[in-house]
Design a protein around this motif. Structure first.
Motif, PDB file in Angstrom:
ATOM      1  N   GLU A  40     -52.772  -4.837  94.434  1.00  0.00           N
ATOM      2  CA  GLU A  40     -52.881  -4.233  93.108  1.00  0.00           C
ATOM      3  C   GLU A  40     -52.012  -5.012  92.122  1.00  0.00           C
ATOM      4  O   GLU A  40     -50.932  -5.485  92.492  1.00  0.00           O
ATOM      5  N   PRO A  41     -52.465  -5.117  90.861  1.00  0.00           N
ATOM      6  CA  PRO A  41     -51.592  -5.721  89.849  1.00  0.00           C
ATOM      7  C   PRO A  41     -50.294  -4.912  89.770  1.00  0.00           C
ATOM      8  O   PRO A  41     -50.314  -3.692  89.709  1.00  0.00           O
ATOM      9  N   GLY A  42     -49.174  -5.581  89.850  1.00  0.00           N
ATOM     10  CA  GLY A  42     -47.890  -4.884  89.811  1.00  0.00           C
ATOM     11  C   GLY A  42     -47.416  -4.387  91.160  1.00  0.00           C
ATOM     12  O   GLY A  42     -46.350  -3.791  91.259  1.00  0.00           O
ATOM     13  N   GLY A  43     -48.191  -4.579  92.217  1.00  0.00           N
ATOM     14  CA  GLY A  43     -47.758  -4.176  93.552  1.00  0.00           C
ATOM     15  C   GLY A  43     -47.970  -2.696  93.836  1.00  0.00           C
ATOM     16  O   GLY A  43     -48.702  -2.003  93.129  1.00  0.00           O
ATOM     17  N   PRO A  45     -47.493   1.285  94.076  1.00  0.00           N
ATOM     18  CA  PRO A  45     -46.873   2.303  93.225  1.00  0.00           C
ATOM     19  C   PRO A  45     -45.649   2.871  93.953  1.00  0.00           C
ATOM     20  O   PRO A  45     -45.494   2.689  95.162  1.00  0.00           O
TER      21      PRO A  45
END
Length: 155
Positions: A40-43, A45
């Motif tokens: 995912e973009p940003g790694g 959650p």
């Protein structure tokens, strides 16, 4: 085929609930046997949210097992808090799994502890019977990690 864990964790249910929703805890209880990398973009959650979460999976951090979707939902089940993954393998060896339903639940237990259940239902067609021992062993590894980590979890 089914793999089932039922263990008592030495932490309060609120702490266990937060932990099972944490991608970090997934990484801790799975390593070193399996390592997950967020795609995912940003790694990852901080906590799992409902929806699809793409990951890359490697055995021992080096052997590619493929990409998969971790498909999170929070079903309402009587008397427990539950998180369910109905994801799927996208490629590599993970793609041979044709059915995947992984349900984790927490409920209060005596003495302020937590009853934790972790059930996997999966199918890989004729290979299911060969894969069951691998998943069973991995689930035992996860249980050891959950019990070890739970002592430090706080709500």
């Amino acid at each position: 085929m089914r793999v089932l864990l039922k263990i008592v964790l030495d932490c309060e249910p609120d702490a266990a609930w937060r932990a099972i929703r944490s991608p970090g805890v997934l990484g801790e209880v799975s390593a070193p046997l399996t390592v997950f990398e967020s795609l995912e973009p940003g790694g990852f959650p901080e906590l799992w949210e409902a929806g699809d979460h793409p990951v890359r999976v490697r055995a021992f951090g080096i052997l590619p097992l493929g990409d998969q979707i971790i498909g999170i939902s929070f079903p309402e089940l009587p008397g427990v808090r539950a998180m369910r993954d109905t994801g799927r393998g996208l490629d590599g060896p993970l793609a041979i799994i044709t059915e995947w339903q992984h349900t984790l639940t927490v409920a209060p237990h005596r003495g302020g502890r937590t009853l934790y259940r972790d059930q996997l239902r999966f199918s890989a067609g004729p290979l299911t019977i060969l894969m069951w021992p691998l998943y069973w062993g991995f689930w035992q590894w996860r249980a050891i990690g959950m019990k070890r980590l739970a002592r430090g979890w706080r709500a």
